[in-house]
Design an enzyme around this catalytic site. Structure first.
Site, PDB file in Angstrom:
ATOM      1  N   THR A 258       0.830  -1.209   0.000  1.00 51.43           N
ATOM      2  CA  THR A 258       0.000   0.000   0.000  1.00 51.43           C
ATOM      3  C   THR A 258       0.865   1.259   0.000  1.00 51.43           C
ATOM      4  O   THR A 258       0.574   2.228  -0.706  1.00 51.43           O
ATOM      5  CB  THR A 258      -0.962   0.007   1.204  1.00 51.43           C
ATOM      6  OG1 THR A 258      -1.789  -1.155   1.122  1.00 51.43           O
ATOM      7  CG2 THR A 258      -1.833   1.251   1.223  1.00 51.43           C
ATOM      8  N   CYS A 259       1.936   1.236   0.765  1.00 49.98           N
ATOM      9  CA  CYS A 259       2.814   2.405   0.865  1.00 49.98           C
ATOM     10  C   CYS A 259       3.475   2.717  -0.478  1.00 49.98           C
ATOM     11  O   CYS A 259       3.587   3.884  -0.865  1.00 49.98           O
ATOM     12  CB  CYS A 259       3.868   2.171   1.943  1.00 49.98           C
ATOM     13  SG  CYS A 259       3.166   1.772   3.558  1.00 49.98           S
TER      14      CYS A 259
END
Length: 162
Positions: free
Chosen positions: A49-50
């Site tokens: 996600t990052c």
């Protein structure tokens, strides 16, 4: 206890990566004093996600933040060399600083740590974004676990001074 709006950010030693250059050591006070800063924090560099959604949004909208006179920093509880490699791989523009909080000292001082042991990550930062003027927190958004809504670049652009 979690830092609150109106409180001054703590002064903690941290590693700074800017423009893929060599790692510099600094304390946090000069990074925030006399500046308007959006600080986003992620659980880990190179995590899905990052790397796929969170940091890329800030890279994409970096010029919009700069046009408002805002500096942008991204922090993770990772070592400086991982953060430097992540900055290069994400094509983070010059002036957009990555902060490597290797031991989690700054994260802990903000009261925003999380236990990622169940995922083999140990102590990490919660996903959050804050806006500070001259080192004083004016806005703080903390994500619920597994979410990416209130800390996106778009959300922070909507929430910060125009």
């Amino acid at each position: 206890m979690t830092i609150q709006i109106g409180q001054t950010l703590p002064d903690i030693d941290i590693a700074v990566i800017d423009d893929g250059a060599d790692v510099q050591r600094s304390s946090t006070a000069p990074l925030f004093t006399g500046r308007n800063v959006v600080l986003l924090a992620v659980p880990g560099a190179f995590t899905p996600t990052c790397s796929e959604r969170h940091l890329p949004g800030y890279v994409k909208h970096y010029d919009a933040f700069k046009a408002r006179g805002l500096e942008v920093y991204c922090m993770a509880v990772n070592d400086a060399y991982v953060m430097k490699a992540w900055a290069i791989s994400q094509r983070v523009p010059a002036g957009f600083k990555l902060l490597a909080d290797g031991n989690g000292s700054f994260t802990k001082s903000l009261g925003l740590e999380m236990d990622g042991s169940a995922y083999g990550m140990g102590m990490r930062s919660r996903r959050f974004a804050l806006y500070a003027e001259d080192g004083v927190v004016k806005l703080l958004h903390i994500e619920s676990p597994g979410e990416l809504r209130v800390t996106t670049a778009e959300a922070m652009l909507d929430a910060t001074p125009h």
